[in-house]
Design an enzyme around this catalytic site. Structure first.
Site, PDB file in Angstrom:
ATOM      1  CG  ASP A 596      -1.946  -1.038   1.248  1.00  0.00           C
ATOM      2  OD1 ASP A 596      -2.416  -1.373   0.150  1.00  0.00           O
ATOM      3  OD2 ASP A 596      -2.319  -1.521   2.332  1.00  0.00           O
ATOM      4  CD  GLU A 663     -11.940   8.605  -3.461  1.00  0.00           C
ATOM      5  OE1 GLU A 663     -12.968   9.137  -3.067  1.00  0.00           O
ATOM      6  OE2 GLU A 663     -11.242   9.089  -4.370  1.00  0.00           O
ATOM      7  CG  HIS A 692     -13.683   7.133   3.337  1.00  0.00           C
ATOM      8  ND1 HIS A 692     -13.484   6.779   2.023  1.00  0.00           N
ATOM      9  CD2 HIS A 692     -12.480   7.071   3.934  1.00  0.00           C
ATOM     10  CE1 HIS A 692     -12.197   6.537   1.836  1.00  0.00           C
ATOM     11  NE2 HIS A 692     -11.565   6.702   2.973  1.00  0.00           N
TER      12      HIS A 692
HETATM   13  N1  GLN Z   1      -4.604  -2.330   3.349  1.00  0.00           N
HETATM   14  C1  GLN Z   1      -5.070  -1.211   4.099  1.00  0.00           C
HETATM   15  C2  GLN Z   1      -6.455  -1.486   4.625  1.00  0.00           C
HETATM   16  O1  GLN Z   1      -7.209  -2.085   3.968  1.00  0.00           O
HETATM   17  C3  GLN Z   1      -5.108   0.043   3.270  1.00  0.00           C
HETATM   18  C4  GLN Z   1      -5.636   1.195   4.061  1.00  0.00           C
HETATM   19  C5  GLN Z   1      -5.524   2.537   3.396  1.00  0.00           C
HETATM   20  O2  GLN Z   1      -5.411   2.649   2.213  1.00  0.00           O
HETATM   21  N2  GLN Z   1      -5.601   3.588   4.145  1.00  0.00           N
HETATM   22  O3  GLN Z   1      -6.814  -1.085   5.703  1.00  0.00           O
END
Ligand code: GLN
Ligand code: ZN
Length: 765
Positions: A596, A663, A692
């Protein structure tokens, strides 16, 4: 006036506001009880500022959710669909922030965006053809009165019209011009009210001035303030900027009729040079932002003093923070587990108040003793350098940053190895961190739950999570990240070189807070960090389970970084540590590894001219270093939060991942067009629904979203996933949403059109 701050954290020393809000959302407390918690936080904050002799503590820096949202409401920029819910004022605010769903209504939340180069998120104001701007600054006035009643004369703060207009989203053919005069008029009304209240000073925040400014924009800025400042009457107006210097508008700002100007000397690389070149008007107060509002290290007084002395102006100087203190935790005093010798190097918001006060003492009354104490602290040898690591980094060569073979060749090999259907479905990694999960972690931390029992609990959760995903019918599974408190802290805790706090929370958005770890020394990885959980998960299923890591740029961006070595150096240290983990996962049989880089976009310098030289030129290679040594069949995924990377698309492609998810659901899919125009090579999973918000998207809605994506991108390039990790959500809404996601994908795969008819030509499978 000698000292000031821009704003103070509002979440509370022990996140009192967060917990009260969550109770309110669950209908466990009344609005009155919520208001009471808020009031105590405000009074405490003002008193603390008073205690260190800040002449005008700041008011209206409090917010139940976000200060930009408060401003939208104060300006009546409330889209009709929220008004129509007929909620009271506070609940309307929360509907904009979180969406609203009941039997009769279903309204999505307003989009959130990163607040400049911070990890804070603001709610984007919406201007549409029905928007009627009018002033209602009752919140600001009420808070001013509240302070006054307790004997404190505050300086209210408000985000300025120029920044508001810059950040707003304009729908249905509206533009800045559509609302400009109404907006100016609303602030004019504000000044009238402030005069009636006998307010002494108003701080207007215009961070938009630190962005690259065209001539037209500066003209707009001047126009706004020429008009507005005519009406300030007895109220003194301080223009406050932060997050950089205002090189393109400096002379305009100086010419306008402000009573004080706040400049950033920490991130504003050219601030001193601007003053030296153009001077500073001696009839205005200079609010000098020299106490860093973003980092937690003690201020080096000698260095700050040198900056102040370099300014050489006859104007009166006010010692100030560089930005709002909301970006640092509240106080070091609750950090009972950290060694005193470590803690003494840190300053959170409360300690920064003291620094403001001490710096003013040193600057105005030449307090040698304070200066000396601070010198002693900085002369101390804080850490032992890791020479081996330094050499490893110095010896990195071009080939260490390049994965072989090419993306295309890898793709075929990966297709053969993984056998995934078209439009593979997956999630971003975390599953809901329920009360049960958090309680188990807490009990384990407190020593009430043995490590064995905790591990068994985690295994049980992983097993359930895999079972659930299989039942829902997802194609690529995740282990759920139940063992992680946070995607950065979890790794920091296992790496050498980090230190941790217990209560150092910083608001990320609304009720969400993060506790960034602190990079204390050189980073190394003493043992593998995730292999155990990933392999356990993979053992439960025949479907591929993604290994889940956080990338080096994000780990650093969501930590408090060192100030004694460069960000690049720290990032490469992290990259080597994560690289070792990637290779361990691969060795353990994990076929897909997601790294990530949620925060990669976030630290992009605010000015375009700095993007490559100051950041991307080392950040992108750092990511490549992490995965450059894996086998071609191993599929590397990455995930980025927020799709605002249209302007750095080629850099994102250059990360050379095999798949990227991001996103795209709150923002109008414009990124997809950009991917197409730039011939983006990487496979993409543009989030098909917004995680969210607690709202459950219908199958049809997701299907429409997928169709819209497929209108623009070839079928073979697309992955289907939510737009971020599910950890902040509840189980119920998560399961429903994912069922809808799979159902929608299946409908699309089998070629069901928007009328519910199945047509042969449309069928993909
Ligand atoms: N792998 C992380 C999760 O799913 C990614 C979170 C993020 O992008 N903030 O929580
Ligand atoms: Zn994300």
């Amino acid at each position: 006036m000698k000292k000031s701050i821009i704003a103070f954290p509002r979440i509370g020393e022990n996140r009192e506001l967060k917990f009260a809000l969550e109770k309110y959302f669950r209908k466990e407390i009344s609005e009155k009880e919520l208001q009471q918690v808020a009031k105590v936080i405000r009074l405490t904050n003002w008193q603390q500022q008073k205690n260190v002799g800040i002449e005008f503590p700041i008011s209206n820096d409090f917010s139940f959710y976000d200060q930009t949202l408060d401003l939208s409401i104060a300006l009546n920029a409330i889209p009709e669909r929220y008004e129509e819910l007929n909620l009271n004022k506070l609940d309307t605010l929360f509907a904009l922030a979180r969406g609203f769903q009941d039997e009769a209504h279903d309204v999505t939340a307003r989009p959130m965006k990163k607040w400049f180069n911070t990890n804070y998120h603001y709610l984007v104001p919406e201007i549409n053809s029905k928007t009627t701007i009018k002033a209602n600054f009752s919140k600001l006035i009420d808070e001013y009165r509240e302070a006054k009643e307790s004997g404190i004369e505050t300086k209210p703060t408000i985000i300025g019209p120029y920044t508001f207009l810059t950040l707003a989203e304009y729908l249905e053919d509206t533009t800045v011009e559509t609302v400009l005069s109404e907006v100016i008029n609303a602030y004019h009304q504000l000044l009238v009210s402030l005069n009636q209240e006998n307010v002494k000073w108003l701080q207007i925040e215009e961070p938009a001035l630190v962005l690259d400014q065209s001539k037209e924009k500066i003209v707009l800025f001047e126009k706004i303030y020429q008009e507005l400042l005519k009406h300030k009457n007895k109220v003194k107006v301080q223009l406050q900027t932060y997050f950089g210097d205002i090189r393109d508008s400096y002379t305009s700002v100086c010419k306008l009729d402000f009573d004080g100007i706040g400049l950033d000397f920490v991130e504003g690389r050219e601030t001193v040079a601007l003053i030296q070149k153009y001077g500073f008007p001696k009839n205005k107060l200079l609010f000098a932002g020299i106490v860093n509002g973003k980092n937690i290290w003690r201020n080096n007084y000698q260095q700050s003093l040198e900056v102040l002395n370099a300014i050489k102006t006859e104007a009166q100087i006010i010692v100030n923070t560089s930005c709002s203190l909301q970006h640092v935790p509240v106080t070091t005093k609750n950090e009972t587990k950290l060694d005193k010798d470590i803690l003494k190097h840190f300053a959170f918001a409360n300690e920064k108040l003291e620094e403001i006060s001490q710096l003013a003492d040193i600057y105005f009354t030449e307090n040698e003793q304070l200066l000396h104490q601070n010198e002693v602290l900085f002369n101390e040898k804080r850490i032992q350098e890791n020479l081996q690591l330094k050499q490893a980094i110095d010896h990195l060569a071009e080939k260490d940053f390049v994965r072989q073979p090419s993306l295309e060749k890898r793709r075929n090999l990966q297709n053969e190895a993984l056998h995934l259907p078209l439009l593979p479905t997956t999630t971003i990694g975390s599953f809901p961190q329920t009360v049960e999960v958090r309680r188990a972690r807490l009990n384990h931390k407190k020593g009430e739950l043995s490590s064995e029992a905790y591990d068994t609990f985690l295994e049980e959760k992983i097993r359930e999570c895999i079972e659930l995903q299989e039942k829902i019918g997802l194609n690529v599974l995740v282990h759920g990240e139940f063992e992680r408190n946070d995607m950065v802290e979890y790794f920091g805790e296992q790496l050498d070189g980090y230190v941790f706090t217990q209560k150092a929370w910083v608001q990320s958005y609304g009720t969400r807070c993060v506790k960034p770890p602190i990079v204390w020394g050189d980073i190394t990885r003493p043992h593998s960090m995730t292999v155990r959980w990933s392999t356990f998960a993979q053992d439960q299923t025949a479907k591929p389970v993604k290994g889940m890591l956080t990338g080096p740029v994000t780990i650093l961006n969501w930590s408090f970084p060192r100030e004694d070595i460069s960000l690049r150096e720290s990032t490469l240290q992290l990259a080597l540590a994560v690289q070792a983990e990637v290779l361990d996962l691969e060795k353990a049989g994990i076929k897909i590894i997601q790294i990530d880089e949620a925060a990669l976009r976030e630290k992009l310098p605010l000015r375009k001219s700095d993007w490559y030289s100051e950041y991307l030129d080392w950040a992108i290679p750092a990511f490549r270093l992490v995965h450059s040594k894996v086998r071609p069949e191993t599929q590397i995924h990455t995930h980025m939060c927020y799709s605002e990377f249209e302007d750095i698309i080629s850099s994102i492609d250059a990360m050379d991942a095999d798949v990227i998810s991001f996103e795209a659901s709150r923002s109008e899919l414009s990124i997809i067009d950009a991917l197409k125009t730039h011939h983006f090579q990487t496979l993409v999973g543009p989030g098909v629904y917004d995680i969210h918000s607690p709202r459950v998207p219908s199958t049809n809605e997701i299907k429409t979203q997928i169709s819209r994506i497929l209108d623009k991108l070839p079928l073979e390039q697309v992955w289907i996933n939510p737009d971020c990790g599910l950890k902040t959500r509840g189980n119920k809404e998560t399961i429903l949403s994912l069922e809808h996601l799979v159902e929608a994908t299946n409908l699309i795969r089998s070629g069901v059109n928007e009328y519910g008819e199945q047509t042969k030509e449309n069928a993909f499978v």
